[in-house]
Design an enzyme around this catalytic site. Structure first.
Site, PDB file in Angstrom:
ATOM      1  N   GLY A  68       7.435 -58.512  25.487  1.00 30.19           N
ATOM      2  CA  GLY A  68       7.741 -57.206  26.081  1.00 30.19           C
ATOM      3  C   GLY A  68       6.480 -56.390  26.240  1.00 30.19           C
ATOM      4  N   GLU A  84       8.185 -57.658  32.135  1.00 35.82           N
ATOM      5  CA  GLU A  84       7.338 -58.072  31.020  1.00 35.82           C
ATOM      6  C   GLU A  84       7.653 -59.498  30.569  1.00 35.82           C
ATOM      7  OE1 GLU A  84       4.795 -56.854  29.443  1.00 35.82           O
ATOM      8  OE2 GLU A  84       4.628 -54.887  30.379  1.00 35.82           O
ATOM      9  N   GLU A  88       4.964 -62.615  30.749  1.00 37.58           N
ATOM     10  CA  GLU A  88       4.467 -63.231  29.513  1.00 37.58           C
ATOM     11  C   GLU A  88       4.990 -64.642  29.279  1.00 37.58           C
ATOM     12  OE1 GLU A  88       5.229 -60.413  26.362  1.00 37.58           O
ATOM     13  OE2 GLU A  88       3.602 -59.107  27.038  1.00 37.58           O
ATOM     14  N   ASP A 105       4.003 -47.231  16.371  1.00 41.96           N
ATOM     15  CA  ASP A 105       2.656 -46.716  16.599  1.00 41.96           C
ATOM     16  C   ASP A 105       1.822 -47.814  17.243  1.00 41.96           C
ATOM     17  OD1 ASP A 105       0.412 -44.601  15.484  1.00 41.96           O
ATOM     18  OD2 ASP A 105      -0.312 -46.666  15.505  1.00 41.96           O
ATOM     19  N   GLU A 133       0.553 -67.686  22.642  1.00 41.25           N
ATOM     20  CA  GLU A 133       1.459 -68.790  22.326  1.00 41.25           C
ATOM     21  C   GLU A 133       2.885 -68.270  22.256  1.00 41.25           C
ATOM     22  OE1 GLU A 133       0.591 -70.452  18.488  1.00 41.25           O
ATOM     23  OE2 GLU A 133       2.296 -71.836  18.536  1.00 41.25           O
TER      24      GLU A 133
END
Ligand SMILES: [Zn+2]
Length: 166
Positions: A68, A84, A88, A105, A133
């Site tokens: 994400g 996303e 990815e 954060d 990976e």
């Protein structure tokens, strides 16, 4: 997010701080401090295992994270989630239900993290973008907490995911 801001990013004049907002009297620019929003998935396979992504960049390089990332301005969270996951993994996500919302954060920026369950469509997984990976993990074989990114946040999300499978 506005700590240390002194000059207007638009016109260069002095900014005025007032609570969680900065304003520029010269050009009218203003900005409220806010959390950055992310959308991430916990894709599951037929065994009930979950897909995690090992980070290739700082912060938390080398540690396991969810698939994400950050939403673009004005982007619908589900569109950002699909984008996303596609970037990815190279595979399309079929989103399931929202597992929950967690605060976090990211290098000193507050984040608001939306986490979905889901399934991946058929296709060959290919780690790309900022992922080194991709690997499937069973609920009882999740990485140890020190191998998980974001100081306990990913750990907490995975605990919530696993609790639903107990
Ligand atoms: Zn200005």
């Amino acid at each position: 997010m506005l700590d240390g801001w002194t000059l207007c990013p638009r016109c260069g004049n002095q900014l005025t701080h007032s609570g969680d907002v900065v304003g520029c009297a010269a050009c009218g620019f203003f900005l409220y401090a806010h959390s950055a929003v992310t959308a991430s998935a916990l894709p599951e396979d037929d065994r009930g295992w979950v897909l995690l992504a090992r980070r290739s960049h700082e912060p938390f390089r080398g540690l396991w994270d969810l698939v994400g990332g950050f939403l673009a301005e004005g982007e619908h969270p589900v569109d950002g989630l699909l984008r996303e996951v596609r970037e990815e993994t190279g595979v399309e996500l079929e989103p399931g239900r929202l597992l929950g919302i967690w605060m976090g954060d990211y290098g000193g920026r507050s984040t608001l993290n939306l986490i979905w369950l889901g399934r991946l469509q058929d296709g060959e997984l290919q780690a790309a973008d900022d992922v080194a990976e991709l690997r499937w993990f069973g609920p009882d074989e999740l990485p140890a907490s020190e191998e998980l990114a974001f100081d306990g946040l990913v750990s907490e999300i995975l605990r919530a995911w696993r609790d639903e499978h107990a």
